[in-house]
Design a protein around this motif. Structure first.
Motif, PDB file in Angstrom:
ATOM      1  N   PHE A 245       0.848  -1.198   0.000  1.00  0.00           N
ATOM      2  CA  PHE A 245       0.000   0.000   0.000  1.00  0.00           C
ATOM      3  C   PHE A 245       0.883   1.248   0.000  1.00  0.00           C
ATOM      4  N   ILE A 246       0.251   2.384  -0.313  1.00  0.00           N
ATOM      5  CA  ILE A 246       0.970   3.661  -0.407  1.00  0.00           C
ATOM      6  C   ILE A 246       0.436   4.614   0.657  1.00  0.00           C
ATOM      7  N   LEU A 247       1.353   5.219   1.400  1.00  0.00           N
ATOM      8  CA  LEU A 247       1.005   6.228   2.394  1.00  0.00           C
ATOM      9  C   LEU A 247       1.684   7.543   2.038  1.00  0.00           C
ATOM     10  N   GLU A 248       0.922   8.635   2.125  1.00  0.00           N
ATOM     11  CA  GLU A 248       1.476   9.962   1.922  1.00  0.00           C
ATOM     12  C   GLU A 248       1.130  10.843   3.111  1.00  0.00           C
ATOM     13  N   VAL A 249       2.089  11.667   3.512  1.00  0.00           N
ATOM     14  CA  VAL A 249       1.888  12.623   4.598  1.00  0.00           C
ATOM     15  C   VAL A 249       2.281  13.997   4.079  1.00  0.00           C
ATOM     16  N   LYS A 250       1.318  14.935   4.101  1.00  0.00           N
ATOM     17  CA  LYS A 250       1.574  16.291   3.628  1.00  0.00           C
ATOM     18  C   LYS A 250       1.363  17.269   4.783  1.00  0.00           C
ATOM     19  N   VAL A 251       2.370  18.090   5.024  1.00  0.00           N
ATOM     20  CA  VAL A 251       2.318  19.037   6.136  1.00  0.00           C
ATOM     21  C   VAL A 251       2.518  20.453   5.625  1.00  0.00           C
ATOM     22  N   SER A 252       1.676  21.369   6.101  1.00  0.00           N
ATOM     23  CA  SER A 252       1.835  22.785   5.815  1.00  0.00           C
ATOM     24  C   SER A 252       1.401  23.550   7.063  1.00  0.00           C
ATOM     25  N   GLU A 253       1.507  24.852   7.036  1.00  0.00           N
ATOM     26  CA  GLU A 253       1.224  25.639   8.240  1.00  0.00           C
ATOM     27  C   GLU A 253      -0.196  25.379   8.755  1.00  0.00           C
ATOM     28  N   GLY A 254      -0.307  24.870   9.974  1.00  0.00           N
ATOM     29  CA  GLY A 254      -1.604  24.613  10.601  1.00  0.00           C
ATOM     30  C   GLY A 254      -2.380  23.449  10.022  1.00  0.00           C
ATOM     31  N   LYS A 255      -1.716  22.594   9.224  1.00  0.00           N
ATOM     32  CA  LYS A 255      -2.453  21.531   8.529  1.00  0.00           C
ATOM     33  C   LYS A 255      -1.600  20.280   8.334  1.00  0.00           C
ATOM     34  N   MET A 256      -2.265  19.122   8.472  1.00  0.00           N
ATOM     35  CA  MET A 256      -1.612  17.841   8.225  1.00  0.00           C
ATOM     36  C   MET A 256      -2.605  16.924   7.516  1.00  0.00           C
ATOM     37  N   VAL A 257      -2.167  16.320   6.404  1.00  0.00           N
ATOM     38  CA  VAL A 257      -3.031  15.446   5.610  1.00  0.00           C
ATOM     39  C   VAL A 257      -2.348  14.091   5.447  1.00  0.00           C
ATOM     40  N   ILE A 258      -3.087  13.013   5.733  1.00  0.00           N
ATOM     41  CA  ILE A 258      -2.576  11.652   5.540  1.00  0.00           C
ATOM     42  C   ILE A 258      -3.444  10.985   4.484  1.00  0.00           C
ATOM     43  N   ILE A 259      -2.801  10.358   3.490  1.00  0.00           N
ATOM     44  CA  ILE A 259      -3.515   9.773   2.349  1.00  0.00           C
ATOM     45  C   ILE A 259      -3.129   8.307   2.214  1.00  0.00           C
ATOM     46  N   LEU A 260      -4.138   7.450   2.099  1.00  0.00           N
ATOM     47  CA  LEU A 260      -3.911   6.016   1.898  1.00  0.00           C
ATOM     48  C   LEU A 260      -4.317   5.624   0.484  1.00  0.00           C
ATOM     49  N   ASN A 261      -3.363   5.069  -0.253  1.00  0.00           N
ATOM     50  CA  ASN A 261      -3.611   4.554  -1.611  1.00  0.00           C
ATOM     51  C   ASN A 261      -4.308   5.553  -2.524  1.00  0.00           C
ATOM     52  N   LYS A 262      -4.062   6.827  -2.289  1.00  0.00           N
ATOM     53  CA  LYS A 262      -4.558   7.916  -3.139  1.00  0.00           C
ATOM     54  C   LYS A 262      -6.085   8.021  -3.188  1.00  0.00           C
ATOM     55  N   ASN A 263      -6.785   7.323  -2.291  1.00  0.00           N
ATOM     56  CA  ASN A 263      -8.252   7.414  -2.339  1.00  0.00           C
ATOM     57  C   ASN A 263      -8.935   7.611  -0.985  1.00  0.00           C
ATOM     58  N   GLU A 264      -8.178   7.511   0.106  1.00  0.00           N
ATOM     59  CA  GLU A 264      -8.738   7.835   1.419  1.00  0.00           C
ATOM     60  C   GLU A 264      -7.891   8.902   2.070  1.00  0.00           C
ATOM     61  N   TYR A 265      -8.548   9.922   2.615  1.00  0.00           N
ATOM     62  CA  TYR A 265      -7.845  11.068   3.176  1.00  0.00           C
ATOM     63  C   TYR A 265      -8.285  11.315   4.625  1.00  0.00           C
ATOM     64  N   LYS A 266      -7.343  11.731   5.443  1.00  0.00           N
ATOM     65  CA  LYS A 266      -7.657  12.237   6.770  1.00  0.00           C
ATOM     66  C   LYS A 266      -6.963  13.581   6.913  1.00  0.00           C
ATOM     67  N   VAL A 267      -7.759  14.628   7.138  1.00  0.00           N
ATOM     68  CA  VAL A 267      -7.229  15.987   7.204  1.00  0.00           C
ATOM     69  C   VAL A 267      -7.329  16.509   8.634  1.00  0.00           C
ATOM     70  N   TYR A 268      -6.204  17.023   9.139  1.00  0.00           N
ATOM     71  CA  TYR A 268      -6.172  17.686  10.444  1.00  0.00           C
ATOM     72  C   TYR A 268      -5.855  19.160  10.194  1.00  0.00           C
ATOM     73  N   GLU A 269      -6.830  19.995  10.382  1.00  0.00           N
ATOM     74  CA  GLU A 269      -6.664  21.441  10.208  1.00  0.00           C
ATOM     75  C   GLU A 269      -7.460  22.124  11.313  1.00  0.00           C
ATOM     76  N   ASN A 270      -6.784  22.380  12.401  1.00  0.00           N
ATOM     77  CA  ASN A 270      -7.473  22.876  13.589  1.00  0.00           C
ATOM     78  C   ASN A 270      -6.520  23.666  14.483  1.00  0.00           C
ATOM     79  N   ILE A 271      -7.028  24.109  15.632  1.00  0.00           N
ATOM     80  CA  ILE A 271      -6.241  24.923  16.556  1.00  0.00           C
ATOM     81  C   ILE A 271      -5.017  24.166  17.074  1.00  0.00           C
ATOM     82  N   HIS A 272      -5.145  22.835  17.203  1.00  0.00           N
ATOM     83  CA  HIS A 272      -4.036  22.031  17.725  1.00  0.00           C
ATOM     84  C   HIS A 272      -2.864  22.011  16.740  1.00  0.00           C
ATOM     85  N   MET A 273      -3.186  21.936  15.448  1.00  0.00           N
ATOM     86  CA  MET A 273      -2.140  21.975  14.429  1.00  0.00           C
ATOM     87  C   MET A 273      -1.471  23.360  14.393  1.00  0.00           C
ATOM     88  N   GLU A 274      -2.260  24.399  14.586  1.00  0.00           N
ATOM     89  CA  GLU A 274      -1.715  25.764  14.614  1.00  0.00           C
ATOM     90  C   GLU A 274      -0.762  25.931  15.799  1.00  0.00           C
TER      91      GLU A 274
END
Length: 310
Positions: A245-274
């Motif tokens: 399987f393929i895992l991707e982790v993308k991080v930017s200011e105040g945001k974190m995105v985890i992607i599984l096999n290019k078709n399932e996403y979990k996005v963290y964009e909240n006060i905790h990430m900030e």
């Protein structure tokens, strides 16, 4: 009459000799043909053997590895660039990090040992990102951003007493205090909590992250580990099992995105990430085994691994 007999004998002798000559030519032709076929088959077999040797698509020049070998707690062995580039022939690393040339992957093998890193009871065969090869002191913030992509699979893992597979952490983003932050709070090392842990958990991919307990905490208060707690966790729907399987982790200011096999996403964009923006970070990948059961182990295969920053 004698002349007739003579002609008949000459004729028969001619036929016999011609037949033998033809047979001999035929045998020689067959033999030559067989030799050619055999040579082609040998070449095909050699090509197949060459094709079977595959190498992983991983550049280790910006990674160091920690393995569960050493002389007690806090006494693990780590290998940095450029030595890690010769991992395939390194006798110390071989039991814990080696090539599976049949599939083109690096195998990370971990099991409970007495050699663990500080602040944990678990053992690991795990890579740690080094933006500057050989140094842990240059890292990145969420504002600077980061991207990690891995193609991997669970190769083998044991089960617990209830028959459930043991889990392991396969990717992380770990926080780190700067020296100034460390001295400010009087901490003996630069360790900060991991903002991201990605598990292989009973055949599924599970994510855990951190949340700030008190959103009104001061800058200095946020630097302490106990200021951060664990979230409830998240499981991707797809079951990966022992498949690739393929895992991707993308991080930017105040945001974190985890992607599984290019078709399932979990996005963290909240006060905790900030709020997490105060920390430096580094990527980790491999096998951080989450069991102390006797005889337990797991093996993770990494086919590809890449990291980049803005």
């Amino acid at each position: 009459m004698k002349k007739i007999r003579k002609y008949i004998l000459v004729f028969l002798l001619t036929v016999f000799l011609s037949s033998n000559a033809f047979s001999q030519v035929q045998k020689e032709s067959v033999t030559e043909f067989d030799v050619k076929i055999e040579t082609k088959d040998q070449k095909k077999k050699k090509k197949k053997r060459r094709k079977k040797v595959k190498l992983p698509k991983i550049d280790l020049s910006h990674w160091k590895v920690t393995i569960p070998a050493g002389n007690g707690k806090g006494k693990t062995i780590s290998v940095e660039p450029p030595e890690i580039l010769d991992y395939a022939t390194n006798e110390v690393l071989k039991p814990y990090m080696y090539n599976d040339s049949a599939v083109g992957a690096i195998v990370f093998h971990a099991m409970p040992t007495n050699s663990t890193t500080a602040n944990t009871k678990y053992s690991r065969s795990e890579l740690r990102e080094q933006m500057v090869p050989g140094s842990n002191h240059v890292n990145w913030t969420f504002k600077q951003g980061g991207y990690m992509k891995g193609k991997l699979a669970m190769k083998e893992t044991t089960r617990d007493s209830e028959g459930k597979y043991h889990k392991t952490i396969i990717m992380q983003i770990h926080g780190r205090l700067t020296n100034e932050q460390r001295y400010l709070i009087g901490q003996k090392d630069n360790n900060a909590p991991p903002i991201l842990k990605i598990y292989w958990d009973k055949g599924k991919v599970r994510i855990k992250t951190k949340v700030l307990k008190n959103l009104n905490a001061t800058y200095e208060e946020m630097l302490h580990k106990d200021a951060w707690g664990d979230d409830a966790g998240f499981n991707f729907e797809q079951e990966v099992g022992f498949r690739k399987f393929i895992l991707e982790v993308k991080v930017s200011e105040g945001k974190m995105v985890i992607i599984l096999n290019k078709n399932e996403y979990k996005v963290y964009e909240n006060i905790h990430m900030e709020k997490w923006g105060i920390f430096e970070n580094y990527f980790k990948a491999g096998n951080y085994f989450q069991s102390r059961d006797e005889g337990a182990y797991s093996k993770i295969k990494y086919y590809e691994l890449e990291v980049s920053h803005k």
